[in-house]
Design an enzyme around this catalytic site. Sequence first.
Site, PDB file in Angstrom:
ATOM      1  N   SER A 125       0.832  -1.200   0.000  1.00  0.00           N
ATOM      2  CA  SER A 125       0.000   0.000   0.000  1.00  0.00           C
ATOM      3  C   SER A 125       0.869   1.254   0.000  1.00  0.00           C
ATOM      4  O   SER A 125       1.987   1.254   0.543  1.00  0.00           O
ATOM      5  CB  SER A 125      -0.861  -0.021   1.269  1.00  0.00           C
ATOM      6  OG  SER A 125      -1.448   1.230   1.475  1.00  0.00           O
ATOM      7  N   TYR A 150      -2.091  -1.602  11.045  1.00  0.00           N
ATOM      8  CA  TYR A 150      -2.350  -2.064   9.666  1.00  0.00           C
ATOM      9  C   TYR A 150      -1.202  -1.646   8.747  1.00  0.00           C
ATOM     10  O   TYR A 150      -0.629  -2.458   8.020  1.00  0.00           O
ATOM     11  CB  TYR A 150      -3.679  -1.504   9.133  1.00  0.00           C
ATOM     12  CG  TYR A 150      -3.812  -1.702   7.637  1.00  0.00           C
ATOM     13  CD1 TYR A 150      -4.062  -2.965   7.113  1.00  0.00           C
ATOM     14  CD2 TYR A 150      -3.619  -0.635   6.739  1.00  0.00           C
ATOM     15  CE1 TYR A 150      -4.144  -3.157   5.734  1.00  0.00           C
ATOM     16  CE2 TYR A 150      -3.700  -0.832   5.367  1.00  0.00           C
ATOM     17  CZ  TYR A 150      -3.961  -2.088   4.872  1.00  0.00           C
ATOM     18  OH  TYR A 150      -4.021  -2.289   3.513  1.00  0.00           O
ATOM     19  N   LYS A 154       2.009  -3.854   6.474  1.00  0.00           N
ATOM     20  CA  LYS A 154       2.444  -3.783   5.071  1.00  0.00           C
ATOM     21  C   LYS A 154       3.960  -3.551   5.004  1.00  0.00           C
ATOM     22  O   LYS A 154       4.657  -4.130   4.189  1.00  0.00           O
ATOM     23  CB  LYS A 154       1.689  -2.663   4.333  1.00  0.00           C
ATOM     24  CG  LYS A 154       0.198  -2.944   4.204  1.00  0.00           C
ATOM     25  CD  LYS A 154      -0.070  -4.214   3.406  1.00  0.00           C
ATOM     26  CE  LYS A 154      -1.511  -4.648   3.427  1.00  0.00           C
ATOM     27  NZ  LYS A 154      -1.752  -5.983   2.873  1.00  0.00           N
TER      28      LYS A 154
HETATM   29  N1  LIG Z   1      -8.829  -1.616  -0.653  1.00  0.00           N
HETATM   30  C1  LIG Z   1      -7.820  -0.768  -0.444  1.00  0.00           C
HETATM   31  O1  LIG Z   1      -8.032   0.443  -0.369  1.00  0.00           O
HETATM   32  C2  LIG Z   1      -6.397  -1.273  -0.324  1.00  0.00           C
HETATM   33  C3  LIG Z   1      -5.328  -0.364  -0.459  1.00  0.00           C
HETATM   34  C4  LIG Z   1      -4.021  -0.843  -0.333  1.00  0.00           C
HETATM   35  C5  LIG Z   1      -3.783  -2.181  -0.077  1.00  0.00           C
HETATM   36  N2  LIG Z   1      -4.842  -3.037   0.066  1.00  0.00           N
HETATM   37  C6  LIG Z   1      -4.585  -4.457   0.345  1.00  0.00           C
HETATM   38  O2  LIG Z   1      -5.098  -5.232  -0.711  1.00  0.00           O
HETATM   39  C7  LIG Z   1      -5.544  -6.495  -0.231  1.00  0.00           C
HETATM   40  C8  LIG Z   1      -6.971  -6.717  -0.677  1.00  0.00           C
HETATM   41  O3  LIG Z   1      -7.778  -5.653  -0.219  1.00  0.00           O
HETATM   42  P1  LIG Z   1      -9.356  -5.627  -0.476  1.00  0.00           P
HETATM   43  O4  LIG Z   1      -9.767  -4.206  -0.464  1.00  0.00           O
HETATM   44  O5  LIG Z   1      -9.688  -6.466  -1.626  1.00  0.00           O
HETATM   45  O6  LIG Z   1      -9.853  -6.296   0.891  1.00  0.00           O
HETATM   46  P2  LIG Z   1     -11.044  -7.314   1.142  1.00  0.00           P
HETATM   47  O7  LIG Z   1     -11.286  -7.353   2.605  1.00  0.00           O
HETATM   48  O8  LIG Z   1     -12.192  -7.001   0.252  1.00  0.00           O
HETATM   49  O9  LIG Z   1     -10.403  -8.702   0.676  1.00  0.00           O
HETATM   50  C9  LIG Z   1      -9.586  -9.490   1.495  1.00  0.00           C
HETATM   51  C10 LIG Z   1     -10.123 -10.907   1.425  1.00  0.00           C
HETATM   52  O10 LIG Z   1      -9.287 -11.755   2.215  1.00  0.00           O
HETATM   53  C11 LIG Z   1     -10.098 -12.639   2.956  1.00  0.00           C
HETATM   54  N3  LIG Z   1      -9.305 -13.009   4.147  1.00  0.00           N
HETATM   55  C12 LIG Z   1      -8.911 -12.202   5.153  1.00  0.00           C
HETATM   56  N4  LIG Z   1      -8.201 -12.902   6.070  1.00  0.00           N
HETATM   57  C13 LIG Z   1      -8.134 -14.177   5.599  1.00  0.00           C
HETATM   58  C14 LIG Z   1      -7.541 -15.366   6.082  1.00  0.00           C
HETATM   59  N5  LIG Z   1      -6.897 -15.411   7.255  1.00  0.00           N
HETATM   60  N6  LIG Z   1      -7.654 -16.503   5.355  1.00  0.00           N
HETATM   61  C15 LIG Z   1      -8.319 -16.484   4.172  1.00  0.00           C
HETATM   62  N7  LIG Z   1      -8.925 -15.394   3.667  1.00  0.00           N
HETATM   63  C16 LIG Z   1      -8.820 -14.248   4.379  1.00  0.00           C
HETATM   64  C17 LIG Z   1     -11.372 -11.860   3.259  1.00  0.00           C
HETATM   65  O11 LIG Z   1     -12.487 -12.695   3.502  1.00  0.00           O
HETATM   66  C18 LIG Z   1     -11.541 -11.048   1.963  1.00  0.00           C
HETATM   67  O12 LIG Z   1     -12.323 -11.736   1.021  1.00  0.00           O
HETATM   68  C19 LIG Z   1      -5.355  -6.460   1.283  1.00  0.00           C
HETATM   69  O13 LIG Z   1      -4.115  -7.070   1.571  1.00  0.00           O
HETATM   70  C20 LIG Z   1      -5.295  -4.972   1.582  1.00  0.00           C
HETATM   71  O14 LIG Z   1      -4.564  -4.714   2.744  1.00  0.00           O
HETATM   72  C21 LIG Z   1      -6.142  -2.616  -0.075  1.00  0.00           C
END
Ligand SMILES: NC(=O)c1ccc[n+]([C@@H]2O[C@H](COP(=O)([O-])OP(=O)(O)OC[C@H]3O[C@@H](n4cnc5c(N)ncnc54)[C@H](O)[C@@H]3O)[C@@H](O)[C@H]2O)c1
Length: 339
Positions: A125, A150, A154
Amino acid sequence: MKILVTGGLGFIGSHTVVELQNAGFDVVIIDNLSNASIEVLDGITSITKKAPEFEKLDLRDKLKVQVFFEEHQDIDGVIHFAASKAVGESVEKPLLYYENNINTLVYLLQELSKKGNSNFIFSSSCTVYGQADQLPITENAPVKPAESPYGNTKQIGEEIIGDTCKVYNELNAISLRYFNPIGAHPSAEIGELPIGVPQNLVPFITQTGMGLRQELSVFGDDYPTPDGTCIRDYIHVVDLAKAHVVALQRLLKGANKANYEVFNVGTGKGSSVMEVIESFERVSGQKLNYKIAPRRPGDVIEAYADTTKANEELGWKAVSTLDDAMASAWKWEQKIRKK
Ligand SMILES: NC(=O)c1ccc[n+]([C@@H]2O[C@H](COP(=O)([O-])OP(=O)(O)OC[C@H]3O[C@@H](n4cnc5c(N)ncnc54)[C@H](O)[C@@H]3O)[C@@H](O)[C@H]2O)c1
């Protein structure tokens, strides 16, 4: 080729599964459904006409992760999205975040390091940059002390991958530092499904537009930016999903310059909160109810990416406009509310 997508039913994961399948990859998804609905599988299938393999599994269960890899020796690459992502919650429950975001990463890398040649993409991120000293932000900008557990997961995650790649030469990894993903698939079959009160601007806007929330609070309009509101680099989730496909292809082709690389994934353009609201009003044809509220502690004033490295080395560029992304988010919001 078969790709494991962890968190593949989540917001960014589901869009990436679609783009992987469109590019001809077979996909196996692991998700524990902690922040996703099983119906997302139907959404993916209705777009690609091909159901991805799905395994409900909690990656915190090290033994089950081991067994999964024993039973799936044909995996050519892993894209690791699964994590907990709510900044505020991470302050309240740091150990949950360290367990879910760090342990799961370690277990996956342990399995990959046993495999010999393996390929790994990590969801990082732009939070690692904090308030950067120079804009746009290049990958060489210093990583600033994390503002939340959080954000720290990362930073630590990137360090763990870097350290691991130093000793396992056959492990090839890329961290993608996302800026601000928004929007939904243009089909409105999949999109963002925030549980409870949305933490991010765009779902809050679309829910307010639908009347689910009374009004949006704009936190601060006296920042040193042209209209006084904070500036971010909003990237359409489909563009972001495609960046994963090209990053993976880079590793599969052996075109990477080092066995651990980092890329910014953004549009290169900053938009203020007011510009996002105006975009919503343009694409939806309705006024948004909002009020100006005091600044929120810890908010970065301005962040947008220098995308030169991704453009030149991955041959990838974001193509969607802010209006495209807002229109897709609005279409998605209307569809899920009807449901
Ligand atoms: N959305 C944002 O703004 C953003 C920005 C920067 C980085 N990220 C990173 O991108 C990645 C995806 O983000 P997103 O927005 O799609 O989030 P999200 O919560 O929609 O997706 C994450 C998925 O992982 C699953 N999950 C969580 N813990 C788990 C575990 N222990 N075992 C199996 N499944 C598990 C959840 O059920 C979910 O479906 C994350 O790592 C997040 O930190 C997101």
